[in-house]
Design an enzyme around this catalytic site. Sequence first.
Site, PDB file in Angstrom:
ATOM      1  N   GLU A  91       0.833  -1.198   0.000  1.00 44.57           N
ATOM      2  CA  GLU A  91       0.000   0.000   0.000  1.00 44.57           C
ATOM      3  C   GLU A  91       0.871   1.251   0.000  1.00 44.57           C
ATOM      4  OE1 GLU A  91      -4.232  -1.306   1.667  1.00 44.57           O
ATOM      5  OE2 GLU A  91      -2.885  -0.701   3.258  1.00 44.57           O
ATOM      6  N   CYS A 104       3.358   8.594   1.046  1.00 44.13           N
ATOM      7  CA  CYS A 104       3.818   7.710   2.120  1.00 44.13           C
ATOM      8  C   CYS A 104       4.112   6.356   1.475  1.00 44.13           C
ATOM      9  CB  CYS A 104       2.759   7.589   3.208  1.00 44.13           C
ATOM     10  SG  CYS A 104       3.250   6.481   4.536  1.00 44.13           S
ATOM     11  N   CYS A 111       6.255  -6.658   7.968  1.00 43.48           N
ATOM     12  CA  CYS A 111       7.340  -6.128   8.795  1.00 43.48           C
ATOM     13  C   CYS A 111       7.710  -7.156   9.854  1.00 43.48           C
ATOM     14  CB  CYS A 111       6.916  -4.825   9.478  1.00 43.48           C
ATOM     15  SG  CYS A 111       8.252  -4.061  10.423  1.00 43.48           S
ATOM     16  N   CYS A 115       5.597  -4.680  16.190  1.00 45.37           N
ATOM     17  CA  CYS A 115       4.983  -3.737  17.132  1.00 45.37           C
ATOM     18  C   CYS A 115       3.501  -4.100  17.283  1.00 45.37           C
ATOM     19  CB  CYS A 115       5.135  -2.304  16.639  1.00 45.37           C
ATOM     20  SG  CYS A 115       6.856  -1.884  16.324  1.00 45.37           S
ATOM     21  N   GLY A 161       6.525  -1.595   6.657  1.00 43.67           N
ATOM     22  CA  GLY A 161       7.892  -2.073   6.802  1.00 43.67           C
ATOM     23  C   GLY A 161       8.826  -1.145   7.549  1.00 43.67           C
ATOM     24  N   GLU A 162      10.010  -1.700   7.833  1.00 34.06           N
ATOM     25  CA  GLU A 162      11.035  -0.969   8.579  1.00 34.06           C
ATOM     26  C   GLU A 162      12.174  -0.638   7.601  1.00 34.06           C
ATOM     27  OE1 GLU A 162      11.819   0.575  11.417  1.00 34.06           O
ATOM     28  OE2 GLU A 162      13.778   0.779  10.485  1.00 34.06           O
ATOM     29  N   SER A 193      11.465   6.953   8.616  1.00 35.35           N
ATOM     30  CA  SER A 193      11.056   6.659   9.998  1.00 35.35           C
ATOM     31  C   SER A 193      11.508   5.260  10.381  1.00 35.35           C
ATOM     32  CB  SER A 193       9.533   6.767  10.110  1.00 35.35           C
ATOM     33  OG  SER A 193       9.105   6.376  11.393  1.00 35.35           O
ATOM     34  N   LEU A 217       9.385   6.177  19.236  1.00 26.80           N
ATOM     35  CA  LEU A 217       9.778   5.964  20.632  1.00 26.80           C
ATOM     36  C   LEU A 217       8.646   5.310  21.424  1.00 26.80           C
ATOM     37  CD1 LEU A 217      12.532   6.646  21.702  1.00 26.80           C
ATOM     38  CD2 LEU A 217      11.663   8.867  22.447  1.00 26.80           C
ATOM     39  N   HIS A 218       7.522   5.977  21.562  1.00 27.06           N
ATOM     40  CA  HIS A 218       6.285   5.477  22.208  1.00 27.06           C
ATOM     41  C   HIS A 218       6.374   5.258  23.712  1.00 27.06           C
ATOM     42  CE1 HIS A 218       5.291   4.986  18.091  1.00 27.06           C
ATOM     43  NE2 HIS A 218       5.961   3.875  17.922  1.00 27.06           N
ATOM     44  N   ASN A 292      -4.297   4.890  15.863  1.00 26.57           N
ATOM     45  CA  ASN A 292      -5.294   4.530  14.851  1.00 26.57           C
ATOM     46  C   ASN A 292      -5.702   3.083  15.087  1.00 26.57           C
ATOM     47  OD1 ASN A 292      -5.205   7.024  13.425  1.00 26.57           O
ATOM     48  ND2 ASN A 292      -3.221   6.406  12.587  1.00 26.57           N
ATOM     49  N   CYS A 335      -1.368   6.189   9.964  1.00 25.23           N
ATOM     50  CA  CYS A 335      -0.139   5.560  10.465  1.00 25.23           C
ATOM     51  C   CYS A 335      -0.468   4.214  11.081  1.00 25.23           C
ATOM     52  CB  CYS A 335       0.484   6.417  11.565  1.00 25.23           C
ATOM     53  SG  CYS A 335       1.158   7.938  10.979  1.00 25.23           S
TER      54      CYS A 335
HETATM   55  N1  SAH Z   1       8.700   1.031  10.630  1.00 23.79           N
HETATM   56  C1  SAH Z   1       8.843   2.431  10.770  1.00 23.79           C
HETATM   57  C2  SAH Z   1       8.007   3.227   9.794  1.00 23.79           C
HETATM   58  C3  SAH Z   1       6.588   2.776   9.533  1.00 23.79           C
HETATM   59  S1  SAH Z   1       5.417   2.992  10.816  1.00 23.79           S
HETATM   60  C4  SAH Z   1       8.562   2.862  12.202  1.00 23.79           C
HETATM   61  O1  SAH Z   1       8.039   2.058  12.961  1.00 23.79           O
HETATM   62  O2  SAH Z   1       8.916   3.994  12.537  1.00 23.79           O
HETATM   63  C5  SAH Z   1       5.117   4.755  10.816  1.00 23.79           C
HETATM   64  C6  SAH Z   1       4.687   5.309  12.174  1.00 23.79           C
HETATM   65  O3  SAH Z   1       3.367   4.869  12.514  1.00 23.79           O
HETATM   66  C7  SAH Z   1       5.573   4.860  13.324  1.00 23.79           C
HETATM   67  O4  SAH Z   1       5.892   5.940  14.158  1.00 23.79           O
HETATM   68  C8  SAH Z   1       4.673   3.888  14.050  1.00 23.79           C
HETATM   69  O5  SAH Z   1       5.047   3.739  15.383  1.00 23.79           O
HETATM   70  C9  SAH Z   1       3.345   4.511  13.873  1.00 23.79           C
HETATM   71  N2  SAH Z   1       2.230   3.597  14.136  1.00 23.79           N
HETATM   72  C10 SAH Z   1       2.210   2.251  14.015  1.00 23.79           C
HETATM   73  N3  SAH Z   1       0.998   1.761  14.303  1.00 23.79           N
HETATM   74  C11 SAH Z   1       0.212   2.831  14.633  1.00 23.79           C
HETATM   75  C12 SAH Z   1      -1.153   2.978  15.007  1.00 23.79           C
HETATM   76  N4  SAH Z   1      -1.971   1.931  15.104  1.00 23.79           N
HETATM   77  N5  SAH Z   1      -1.616   4.217  15.260  1.00 23.79           N
HETATM   78  C13 SAH Z   1      -0.807   5.300  15.146  1.00 23.79           C
HETATM   79  N6  SAH Z   1       0.491   5.225  14.779  1.00 23.79           N
HETATM   80  C14 SAH Z   1       1.006   3.997  14.532  1.00 23.79           C
HETATM   81 FE1  SF4 Z   2       7.119  -2.392  11.564  1.00 29.92          FE
HETATM   82 FE2  SF4 Z   2       7.017   0.252  12.025  1.00 29.92          FE
HETATM   83 FE3  SF4 Z   2       4.807  -1.268  12.158  1.00 29.92          FE
HETATM   84 FE4  SF4 Z   2       6.684  -1.482  14.028  1.00 29.92          FE
HETATM   85  S1  SF4 Z   2       5.424   0.330  13.614  1.00 29.92           S
HETATM   86  S2  SF4 Z   2       5.636  -3.193  13.015  1.00 29.92           S
HETATM   87  S3  SF4 Z   2       8.521  -1.218  12.825  1.00 29.92           S
HETATM   88  S4  SF4 Z   2       6.016  -0.882  10.351  1.00 29.92           S
END
Ligand code: SAH
Ligand code: SF4
Length: 342
Positions: A91, A104, A111, A115, A161-162, A193, A217-218, A292, A335
């Site tokens: 996507e 984006c 991935c 997470c 993905g990362e 990111s 970070l989170h 989200n 996101c």
């Molecule tokens: N893998 C990379 C980039 C893709 S995710 C990373 O993790 O940074 C892009 C952003 O969306 C990241 O900051 C991620 O933590 C955030 N994200 C992931 N799941 C989310 C969700 N359900 N709601 C809001 N942000 C989220």
């Molecule tokens: Fe992968 Fe980023 Fe999603 Fe974590 S937040 S699972 S690193 S895409």
Amino acid sequence: MTELLGVSRTALMDAVAGWGFKPIHGQRVWRHLHAHGRDDFASLERLPAGLAATLATHTSTTWLPVARDTISSDSFTRKYLLTLDDGRQVETVLMRYASRATACISTQVGCAMGCVFCATGQMGFDRHLTTAEIVGQAMHISRVLAGTGERLRNVVLMGMGEPLHNYDATIAATHILCDTAGLALSPSRMTLSTVGVVPGIIRLADDREPVSLAVSLHAATQDERATMIPVAKAWPLDVLMEACRYYCDTMDRHIFYEWTLIAGTNDGPDAAHALGRLLSSQRAHVNLIPLNPTEGYDGLPTHHRAAKAFQAVLAEYGLPSTIRQRRGIDIAAGCGQLAAHG
Ligand code: SAH
Ligand code: SF4
């Protein structure tokens, strides 16, 4: 068969020279492809006889066909499900607000980082994208925008993905997208990111890669972070922060930190103070992203008022922050909502 979209300008010039043509003709082909989004090389004027045919024999261009095109109800966000050569899908999202178009882009199918709150993480890892497939997504968005006379100026590598788990292909793609003879994106308008892949952050600094860096970070303590991000066990918070400081010092620039706000989990004053203390000595900007919804995670997003209070605490530490607007949620283009289930 070489996938043309993944070849740098100089590499194409070398290849064209190797086939017995002048390098400048390779440059012309590359420009036609990347600046004009076209691969009808036979129509190019002043191209020696035989080069278009040689290209057709040795190379191919995949424009990533659209399997599904979804537009959000407010029409600001458009999500494309694109099909890759092997039938897998990714996507890519086009966001249009404040008279700015941002793409984006995904770097992997799925991935491996797992997470818990992320739809891409919930689907697991399938494979890395190639440079051509990463470039192809930006080219797709650029061609869509060209239809309305707009230009693509901003790219965020924040899709599926990362990116630092697929370092070489991703960085090669950023170079191609920033080449001044092609899409000519400005590296500072391209943001990568990462979940916190420490060796990748150090390599970005050592290689002086000019893209902007965002780190997810989170949580501001190792224990809390490890419950949300499994790979935090491999790269603990103190090691990550050391890499971030090294990056800022080497590059002489700041980092964006992303913080997904989850109600009752990491959105209270204690968390805000912990984050403030963690980053107070750093050049940082915090992006707060209200959670989200995804199928595999029950958490709820923080209310706007609580997000504002969180932001006020960060301001006490001199930390600038932005609450990210929630857009495209109705089409699961926000996101962490990207996944490709066909
Ligand atoms: N893998 C990379 C980039 C893709 S995710 C990373 O993790 O940074 C892009 C952003 O969306 C990241 O900051 C991620 O933590 C955030 N994200 C992931 N799941 C989310 C969700 N359900 N709601 C809001 N942000 C989220
Ligand atoms: Fe992968 Fe980023 Fe999603 Fe974590 S937040 S699972 S690193 S895409």
